[in-house]
Design a protein around this motif. Sequence first.
Motif, PDB file in Angstrom:
ATOM      1  N   LEU A   8       5.050  -4.460   2.987  1.00  0.00           N
ATOM      2  CA  LEU A   8       4.018  -4.878   3.945  1.00  0.00           C
ATOM      3  C   LEU A   8       4.722  -5.369   5.195  1.00  0.00           C
ATOM      4  O   LEU A   8       5.747  -6.048   5.100  1.00  0.00           O
ATOM      5  N   GLU A  51       7.182   4.228   2.358  1.00  0.00           N
ATOM      6  CA  GLU A  51       6.067   3.993   3.274  1.00  0.00           C
ATOM      7  C   GLU A  51       5.905   2.489   3.515  1.00  0.00           C
ATOM      8  O   GLU A  51       6.058   1.686   2.597  1.00  0.00           O
ATOM      9  N   SER A  53       3.231  -0.414   4.836  1.00  0.00           N
ATOM     10  CA  SER A  53       1.859  -0.736   5.272  1.00  0.00           C
ATOM     11  C   SER A  53       2.006  -1.687   6.458  1.00  0.00           C
ATOM     12  O   SER A  53       2.306  -2.879   6.282  1.00  0.00           O
ATOM     13  N   TYR A  55       0.831  -3.867   9.349  1.00  0.00           N
ATOM     14  CA  TYR A  55      -0.316  -4.618   9.852  1.00  0.00           C
ATOM     15  C   TYR A  55       0.119  -5.403  11.091  1.00  0.00           C
ATOM     16  O   TYR A  55       0.264  -6.629  11.061  1.00  0.00           O
ATOM     17  N   SER A 410      -7.280  -6.949   3.795  1.00  0.00           N
ATOM     18  CA  SER A 410      -6.710  -6.337   2.589  1.00  0.00           C
ATOM     19  C   SER A 410      -6.267  -7.421   1.637  1.00  0.00           C
ATOM     20  O   SER A 410      -5.911  -8.533   2.062  1.00  0.00           O
ATOM     21  N   LYS A 417      -3.100  -2.935  -4.536  1.00  0.00           N
ATOM     22  CA  LYS A 417      -4.249  -3.207  -3.679  1.00  0.00           C
ATOM     23  C   LYS A 417      -5.494  -3.458  -4.536  1.00  0.00           C
ATOM     24  O   LYS A 417      -5.761  -2.734  -5.491  1.00  0.00           O
TER      25      LYS A 417
END
Length: 422
Positions: A8, A51, A53, A55, A410, A417
Motif C-alpha cells: 500500500l 503491484e 495499491s 493511494y 478501503s 481487502k
Amino acid sequence: MNQLIFILKGNIVFTPKPDQFVVYDNSYLISCNGIVTQISQTLPDEYKNYEVSDYENKLIIPGFVDLHTHASQFNQRGLGLDLQLLDWLNEYTFKEESRFHDPSYAISVYEAFAEEVIRQGTTRVVIFATIHKESCRLLIEILTRKGIGAYVGKVNMDCNCPESLQEDTDQSLKDTEELIRTWGDNPLVRPIITPRFAPTSSKKLLAGLGKLAEKYKLPVQSHLSENENEIAWVARLFPEQREYHRVYEHYQLFGQTPTLMAHCVHVTDKCVSGIRENGVIAVHCPDSNLNLASGIMPVRKLLDADVQVGLGTDIGAGHSLSMVQALVKAIQVSKVSNDPACGKPLTLAEAFYMATKGGGQFFGKVGSFEPGFACDALVVDPCIAPGAAFTSLEKLQQFVYTGSSENIISRYCNGKKIKISQ
Ligand code: GUN
Ligand code: FE
C-alpha cells in the motif's frame, strides 16, 4: 511456499506508543502473507515487480479494534436510553435478545451488524451474541465470510433473568462446550467465554465456565462495576467475595486466561490493583456510560496504575458502532470528569492508541504497522477543504473529529481487502 506480497502506498499514520503518532508521508507499507514487513520511503528493488495499491494524498491508518459490543443489540440502538442499566436490561434488552432463538431473525440482524462494523472501519471486534447456540453459529459464519477478525461469545446466563433467556446450568455449559468443539478452523474468528455478568450467573455456572476457559485455553469477557445498583446487587448475591471483581477471580474468570472487563466505572483501589495484577484489560465504553448514566470510567487512574485499557462501542447501550466516535467521546469525557483522582485528560494519540494497538493486543500483534504486525489497514480520504495546507497529522485530526465512515475508502484485514455492500 508462495509468498503473498501486498503493498500500500500513501501517508501512513499510526501510534506505536500511546504518547505520540508517527507519520511516514508518501511511503510504502509492505506486507508478506498478511504481516507487515517494513515501511519504506522508496520501493525496495526486490518489490519492483509487484503491484502497488497507490493511494496518493490519502491517509493509511490501522484498522480499528472494538473490544466490547453486543451484535444482538444492533436493532435496539437508541431505544430506552432514558433508563439506567437494570431497567434497560429488563424493559428492552432481554426482550430483544429472546428473539434470537429464531435463526432467520438472527441472520438479518447479524448481517446488518457485520456490515456496519466494517463500514465504520473496524477490522477486529469482540462480540457478545446471545445464549442461542444456533444463532451464534450463524454469526460466526457471517463474520468468516466477511473476512474480519473477531472473538464471538455465546452468552451464558442461568438466573435472575426472564425465563426466555434463562438457561439450565448444565445445558448452558454443554452448549458452550459443544460450540467450542465444533467451532471450525478460521483463525480470524475465535470463541470467547462469556458469562453475561455476575448477577445472571449461578456459582455453579461461573465455576463451570472457569473450567472451560482453562480446559480449552480460551479468553474470557464480561461486565464489571458498571452501575451502582448493579454493584449493590452483586454484593447481596455474592457476600462471601466482598468485592465485585473477586467473584470473577474466585471462579478463574479474571486473568487466568486473557480477560476483558467492560466498563470498570466504579472501581475501588483494591479493584484497580486486582485488574492490574491479573493482567485484565479494562474496556472503556464512553457512549454507553453516558447513555445509561452509569458514570464515567476513571481512565487516567487506570492508566496510571498500569492497567491496559481498550475501547468499545457497547451497542446497544452505546448507540454507534463507530470507533472514531468512541475515541472522540473518550477524550471528551476525560475532560469533564470532576473527580480530581482522574487527572489529566486523554490526548488524541492516547485515545487513538487505545482504539488500535492498545485494544489490538488482545488479538496478538494487531493495531500497528511495526514489522510483525497484522496488516489491518484503512485508507482514509480526509476530504480537506480546498486551499488548506494541512500536515498528515492535521488531516487525521480533522477526519477523527469531523469525518464519517464515508471518508473510509478501503479496508484491509490481514492484508486482504474487505468488501462492503454499496
Ligand atoms: N451488563 C449486563 N448485561 C449488559 C448489557 O447487555 N449491556 C451493558 N451495557 N451492560 C450489561
Ligand atoms: Fe456490554
